[in-house]
Design an enzyme around this catalytic site. Sequence first.
Site, PDB file in Angstrom:
ATOM      1  N   TYR A 187       0.831  -1.201   0.000  1.00 50.03           N
ATOM      2  CA  TYR A 187       0.000   0.000   0.000  1.00 50.03           C
ATOM      3  C   TYR A 187       0.868   1.255   0.000  1.00 50.03           C
ATOM      4  O   TYR A 187       0.649   2.180  -0.797  1.00 50.03           O
ATOM      5  CB  TYR A 187      -0.919  -0.001   1.213  1.00 50.03           C
ATOM      6  CG  TYR A 187      -1.750   1.252   1.328  1.00 50.03           C
ATOM      7  CD1 TYR A 187      -2.832   1.472   0.480  1.00 50.03           C
ATOM      8  CD2 TYR A 187      -1.443   2.234   2.272  1.00 50.03           C
ATOM      9  CE1 TYR A 187      -3.588   2.636   0.566  1.00 50.03           C
ATOM     10  CE2 TYR A 187      -2.189   3.398   2.369  1.00 50.03           C
ATOM     11  CZ  TYR A 187      -3.262   3.593   1.512  1.00 50.03           C
ATOM     12  OH  TYR A 187      -3.995   4.750   1.601  1.00 50.03           O
TER      13      TYR A 187
ATOM     14  N   LYS B 253       1.103   4.227  -3.033  1.00 50.44           N
ATOM     15  CA  LYS B 253       0.825   5.641  -2.819  1.00 50.44           C
ATOM     16  C   LYS B 253       2.059   6.508  -3.078  1.00 50.44           C
ATOM     17  O   LYS B 253       1.936   7.672  -3.480  1.00 50.44           O
ATOM     18  CB  LYS B 253       0.282   5.860  -1.410  1.00 50.44           C
ATOM     19  CG  LYS B 253      -1.101   5.237  -1.205  1.00 50.44           C
ATOM     20  CD  LYS B 253      -2.108   5.726  -2.251  1.00 50.44           C
ATOM     21  CE  LYS B 253      -3.494   5.173  -2.033  1.00 50.44           C
ATOM     22  NZ  LYS B 253      -4.478   5.677  -3.023  1.00 50.44           N
TER      23      LYS B 253
END
Length: 258
Positions: free
Chosen positions: A150, A154
Amino acid sequence: MIKNTYAVVTGASSGLGLEFAKQLSERGYKLVLVARRKDKLEKIQGILKTESKIIVADLSDRSECVRVVEEVKDLEVEVFINNAGFGDCGRFYETDINKELGMIDVNVTAVHILMKLMLMKMKAKVSGAYILNVASSAGLFPGGPYMATYYATKAYVTSLTQAVSREMKEAGSDIYIGALCPGPVDTEFNDVADVQFALRGMNPKDCVSYALKQMFRYRKEIIVPTLRMKIAVLGTRLLPRDQVVAMTGGQQKKKKDF
């Protein structure tokens, strides 16, 4: 005042996407709502103050991303909120690889395709337009143990955003390119990522209100809501990278029972 232009919001069926749709409607924009869940999109149409269209699409499929842009090609899109995304938590060697690859498909590939195609469409406009990629404060840290994939996705979004924003400025374009990088927000993210935030989450309404003000009024490139997250991000620039990664990992471990 009702506008003749549209705002397109992906991941519009819940969370930040839903809140972006509501607040942009309140600003007078017509809406195009994009998500997988048709029933939820239809319910949202009923509460918006302006005209809206829905596009049911699974953005983990590249062809679906292309179709979304094709379906809005004849609309005058002034605002694009590139919001769809999700997370996961766990040790990298234990997490589900299929979920991770799906995360990369949505958080990276879909964001990339949609940003590129929407920018190409917007460049044909005479006046300015806005592209806001919804990233995360995670994208401003050097790494996030226990949410490794994750954080990496990002980081891709924030890097891409800043690079393309600079290109547009150097080209003399008035198209805004920015990234929203919040900390914890009270949305469905927790359930999908199978975590509980160690810090109190921000209200989605406040997060979106802040983001839109920073985008429209100040044209801020990287938008970090809340003083706490601004201080945390500043710390990433002052401390050694390995120390920041270790501290970040300690914070992530609080989200789940390891």
